[in-house]
Design a protein around this motif. Sequence first.
Motif, PDB file in Angstrom:
ATOM      1  N   GLU A  32       0.831  -1.211   0.000  1.00 57.27           N
ATOM      2  CA  GLU A  32       0.000   0.000   0.000  1.00 57.27           C
ATOM      3  C   GLU A  32       0.867   1.263   0.000  1.00 57.27           C
ATOM      4  O   GLU A  32       0.552   2.237  -0.703  1.00 57.27           O
ATOM      5  N   LYS A  37       0.852   4.170  -2.810  1.00 56.32           N
ATOM      6  CA  LYS A  37       0.599   5.578  -2.470  1.00 56.32           C
ATOM      7  C   LYS A  37       1.704   6.471  -3.011  1.00 56.32           C
ATOM      8  O   LYS A  37       1.431   7.573  -3.498  1.00 56.32           O
ATOM      9  N   CYS A  63       1.138   6.831  -6.750  1.00 54.92           N
ATOM     10  CA  CYS A  63      -0.006   7.711  -7.000  1.00 54.92           C
ATOM     11  C   CYS A  63       0.380   9.177  -6.819  1.00 54.92           C
ATOM     12  O   CYS A  63      -0.070  10.047  -7.578  1.00 54.92           O
ATOM     13  N   GLU A 106      -4.955  11.867  -5.988  1.00 51.40           N
ATOM     14  CA  GLU A 106      -5.262  12.144  -4.591  1.00 51.40           C
ATOM     15  C   GLU A 106      -6.224  11.091  -4.045  1.00 51.40           C
ATOM     16  O   GLU A 106      -7.077  10.576  -4.775  1.00 51.40           O
ATOM     17  N   GLU A 107      -6.105  10.800  -2.749  1.00 51.01           N
ATOM     18  CA  GLU A 107      -6.922   9.736  -2.158  1.00 51.01           C
ATOM     19  C   GLU A 107      -8.344  10.208  -1.869  1.00 51.01           C
ATOM     20  O   GLU A 107      -8.575  11.338  -1.454  1.00 51.01           O
ATOM     21  N   ARG A 166     -12.014   8.581   0.108  1.00 54.77           N
ATOM     22  CA  ARG A 166     -12.579   7.516   0.930  1.00 54.77           C
ATOM     23  C   ARG A 166     -14.095   7.699   0.950  1.00 54.77           C
ATOM     24  O   ARG A 166     -14.579   8.794   1.240  1.00 54.77           O
ATOM     25  N   TYR A 168      -7.563   8.200  -6.214  1.00 60.57           N
ATOM     26  CA  TYR A 168      -7.277   6.783  -5.953  1.00 60.57           C
ATOM     27  C   TYR A 168      -7.892   6.390  -4.621  1.00 60.57           C
ATOM     28  O   TYR A 168      -8.227   7.243  -3.793  1.00 60.57           O
ATOM     29  N   TYR A 169      -8.062   5.082  -4.424  1.00 58.25           N
ATOM     30  CA  TYR A 169      -8.679   4.608  -3.193  1.00 58.25           C
ATOM     31  C   TYR A 169      -8.212   3.201  -2.858  1.00 58.25           C
ATOM     32  O   TYR A 169      -7.784   2.441  -3.724  1.00 58.25           O
ATOM     33  N   PHE A 176      -7.395  -1.767  -4.681  1.00 63.46           N
ATOM     34  CA  PHE A 176      -6.845  -0.448  -4.968  1.00 63.46           C
ATOM     35  C   PHE A 176      -7.424  -0.051  -6.311  1.00 63.46           C
ATOM     36  O   PHE A 176      -7.487  -0.859  -7.233  1.00 63.46           O
TER      37      PHE A 176
END
Length: 429
Positions: free
Chosen positions: A24, A28, A31, A37-38, A40, A106-107, A128
């Motif tokens: 992970e 990250k 990315c 950018e993350e 959620r 991204y997630y 992911f």
Amino acid sequence: MNIKAPRGTADILPKEAEKWQLVENKIKDICARYHFEEIRTPVFEHTELFQRGVGDSTDIVQKEMYTFQDRGGRSLTLRPEGTASVARAFVQNKLYGEVIQPVKLYYFMQMFRYERPQQGRMRQLNQFGVEVLGSDNPAVDAEVIDLAMTVYRELGLKSLKLVINSLGDAESRKNYRDALIGHFTPVKEELCPDCQVRLQQNPMRILDCKTDRDHPSMKTAPSILDYLNETSSQYFEQVKENLDILGIEYEIDPNLVRGLDYYNHTAFEIMSNAEGFGAITTLVGGGRYNGLIEEIGGPTTPGIGFGMGIERLLMALEAENISLEQPSELDCYLISIGDKAEKKAIKILHDLREQGIRADRDYQGRKMKAQFKTADRLGVKFVLVLGEDELDKQVINVKNMATQEQQEIGLDHVAKNIREQLDGGERHA
């Protein structure tokens, strides 16, 4: 009483969780380099979101969703995939109004699908994924594929195959749909019950059927590439050109359709060719979904993305005998002898951790020899010993486990001294 984990779920124990964290963290970092950018999103959504966004004719909606009613009588569903949830968040939070476009997200999400569990395919799965919303530039398609390939490459995977296809725009898909209906109708009764329904709902999904994949009609089915209009054909050519520029090898598979209704234009999968990986070789799948945002009430917004199973990624690493390098768990192990030393150890341990030092101690009242064995098993760099004699002298004994050298350090300077030794070791490593 059944106290085992439910079928299709698994515990990720500490040693295994370290591998997940390493993977992970690598993802990250990649990315961030690609300026994603993350995001959620909630673990459950209104059921209608998936019915409209994923498609009523898909296996996910018809057979695999975990759906329930809350106390207010509302139908809710544990998310079976990530794109619809991200699309909903994009619309609800008006991300289409952001100054910088496209929006690149991204997630890491847990998904839930009621399907037959097998190796690398669970009922609670971890993905992911990335989504790019707001651009229909073919270069974005290539960038998304490049990001996925970069993840695999930088983790060390080599036995990979990228397969791509074009599903065309709405006009191309309509013409192709008509051709498929004409092709499969004469053999309808020979197809599985699901494909008999798909023939009218979404005939393209017959090509994705695992039950009928060996039926003779599959081999003679018309190719989508023969039904692409000029716009769709040009778009696909530009995607391939961009992949060529990036030096990414690919194969074209006209039968690659993906399992969700929202795909159009570019579709792709990355597969593992590693020996012994298993019958299901797909590691990641994705594609373009222009029209999804409008379907759930947003403005016209093109999009593209993919979903990558973390469980399958770890399986691929294992199949290629790639060992993830795991850092030493602890820098220091603190041994204290006697009641006064025990109490002093509480503050020393706190000070070490406050300096960013990974440290622990014994809590079982074991003898010094047993505690040293524990320190050995943990692979610590330093063992700190504090007894009555050390307390009287206001020092602590520090043993470097690599060199076996010992020294006494003043109690007021323990954390600072260890921090300096660790930093010095890192500089000269």
